[in-house]
Structures are given as C-alpha cells and as structure tokens.
Design a protein around this motif. Structure first.
Motif, PDB file in Angstrom:
ATOM      1  N   ARG A  54       0.790  -1.023  -0.032  1.00  0.00           N
ATOM      2  CA  ARG A  54       0.010   0.097  -0.114  1.00  0.00           C
ATOM      3  C   ARG A  54       0.800   1.131  -0.015  1.00  0.00           C
ATOM      4  NH1 ARG A  54      -3.991   3.381  -0.618  1.00  0.00           N
ATOM      5  NH2 ARG A  54      -5.566   3.371   0.663  1.00  0.00           N
ATOM      6  N   SER A  55       0.479   2.237  -1.004  1.00  0.00           N
ATOM      7  CA  SER A  55       1.317   3.572  -0.896  1.00  0.00           C
ATOM      8  C   SER A  55       0.474   4.699  -1.405  1.00  0.00           C
ATOM      9  CB  SER A  55       2.322   3.278  -1.940  1.00  0.00           C
ATOM     10  OG  SER A  55       3.114   4.473  -2.248  1.00  0.00           O
ATOM     11  N   ILE A  59      -1.666   1.464  -4.760  1.00  0.00           N
ATOM     12  CA  ILE A  59      -0.886   0.367  -4.560  1.00  0.00           C
ATOM     13  C   ILE A  59       0.623   0.212  -5.396  1.00  0.00           C
ATOM     14  CG2 ILE A  59      -0.492  -2.239  -4.453  1.00  0.00           C
ATOM     15  CD1 ILE A  59      -3.741  -2.248  -3.753  1.00  0.00           C
ATOM     16  N   SER A 103      -8.553   1.510   7.916  1.00  0.00           N
ATOM     17  CA  SER A 103      -7.103   1.401   7.229  1.00  0.00           C
ATOM     18  C   SER A 103      -6.201   0.306   8.003  1.00  0.00           C
ATOM     19  CB  SER A 103      -6.593   2.987   6.915  1.00  0.00           C
ATOM     20  OG  SER A 103      -6.585   3.289   8.193  1.00  0.00           O
ATOM     21  N   GLU A 106      -5.911  -3.257   6.132  1.00  0.00           N
ATOM     22  CA  GLU A 106      -5.660  -3.383   4.809  1.00  0.00           C
ATOM     23  C   GLU A 106      -4.809  -4.457   4.521  1.00  0.00           C
ATOM     24  OE1 GLU A 106      -6.121   1.277   3.654  1.00  0.00           O
ATOM     25  OE2 GLU A 106      -4.204   0.277   3.811  1.00  0.00           O
ATOM     26  N   VAL A 108      -3.548  -5.879   0.557  1.00  0.00           N
ATOM     27  CA  VAL A 108      -3.072  -5.617  -0.699  1.00  0.00           C
ATOM     28  C   VAL A 108      -2.631  -6.765  -1.511  1.00  0.00           C
ATOM     29  CG1 VAL A 108      -2.862  -3.170  -0.451  1.00  0.00           C
ATOM     30  CG2 VAL A 108      -1.030  -4.372  -0.436  1.00  0.00           C
ATOM     31  N   MET A 142      -7.486  -3.956  -2.684  1.00  0.00           N
ATOM     32  CA  MET A 142      -7.343  -3.656  -1.270  1.00  0.00           C
ATOM     33  C   MET A 142      -8.486  -4.423  -0.842  1.00  0.00           C
ATOM     34  SD  MET A 142      -6.962  -0.064   0.909  1.00  0.00           S
ATOM     35  CE  MET A 142      -8.646   0.151   0.311  1.00  0.00           C
TER      36      MET A 142
END
Length: 186
Positions: A54-55, A59, A103, A106, A108, A142
């Motif tokens: 995650r970024s 992603i 959050s 999460e 991904v 996600m």
C-alpha cells in the motif's frame, strides 16, 4: 417499513474488497551487451517476481525480471546472449476506494494480468546497447474491514418451517446469459 429505525437494522463489520485498480504500461530499458551488437536475433523476459504494498492513494507493485537478448556481433559472425536483471516499481492508483474502510486492516494483492513482454528490441543509436520496449499490466485489490448495514425483520422469520429446495434446473442455465451484461470492469 422504515429501515432507518435502529431497531430494524444491524451494522456488521466484515472484510471486503474496499479498493480496486488496474494499470497498463509500456516501459523502455537499455541493455548494454559485452560485445557491440550487429543485429538482434531475439529478446525475451523470464523470472518475473513481484509483491504489492500500500502506498498513498494506490498500491505499488515492486518487482524484478530478467531480460535475455540473443544478438549477433562481429559482423554477424558470432552470437551471444546478454542477460540483465531489472527491477521496477509500478504505482497503480485505486480507481475505487470505499471511504468507510478501516485502514488498520488493509491487505493488498496484485495480479499480473499481462506478464511483462518484450514488444520491440532495437540497437541503440550509439550502436553499443539494445533498447527494449516492455508491456505489462497489473490489477490490484485492497481488502479491509468495512461496515455494512443489513435490515432485520421484526420477530424474525421461521426459516426452519420453510421447505427450501434448490436444484440445478432452476435458473442455472448459464448458456443463456448475455456476456455483455457481465461487467468485471473496475
């Protein structure tokens, strides 16, 4: 019946797909073989490995692959294979994000819907390297905790007294489905 009444609904916390994205890209790499190439005989990509993190608003797919270039040199009198491992970071924005997801939970994932593939290989203008064009595509998801609201029937329902039977003949004719109506877009 008013489902807005708090007594007639329940809030359930569950894990669900809370974000999706897809990205197609074409990138260019330059590989310098040990000998000055005369012509390119073939180029291919192997050993593709990647992971998703995650970024920001999307992603990142972080990965590596090996590029192998079969080329001739010394005025087409000899051949060799140049090998190089390349790394990349591909930012895939999330086109859909559930704003109510939690959050802290999460997870991904990424799937290479089109593995990296060499679509063009040419000798560079300097004559010492090989310019490779690579296509690749990723679909990302996600999964996180989110809250859903479900209606509750007052007094419940006596499901045990109902005779529920399901058979393959009832509505299971998938050949009659219109594929145009099935939407798997993001």
């Amino acid at each position: 019946m008013a489902y807005a009444d708090k007594q007639l609904r329940r809030e359930i916390i569950t894990k669900a797909v809370c974000g999706k994205g897809r990205k197609f890209s074409t990138v260019t790499h330059t590989v310098t073989p040990p000998h000055q190439p005369t012509s390119i005989l073939g180029a291919w990509i192997i050993n593709h490995q990647y992971e998703a993190v995650r970024s920001g608003d999307g992603i990142e797919v972080i990965g590596t692959y090996d590029i192998n270039i079969w080329y001739s040199y010394n005025k087409n009198s000899q051949t060799d294979v140049a090998k190089e491992t390349l790394s990349y970071v591909e930012h895939v924005p999330l086109g859909y994000v559930d704003p109510k997801h939690r959050s802290t939970t999460e997870e991904v994932t990424a799937e290479a819907t089109q593995e990296p593939n060499c679509i063009e290989a040419n000798i560079s203008s300097s004559g010492t390297g090989v310019v490779i064009r690579v296509e690749r595509e990723f679909a990302v998801e996600m999964v996180a905790e989110t809250k859903i609201v479900v209606p509750v029937l007052p007094g419940g329902d006596d499901w045990e007294s109902k005779a529920l039977e399901f058979s393959e003949d009832e509505g299971g004719d998938y050949e009659d489905l219109d594929p145009e109506l099935l939407d798997d877009e993001l």
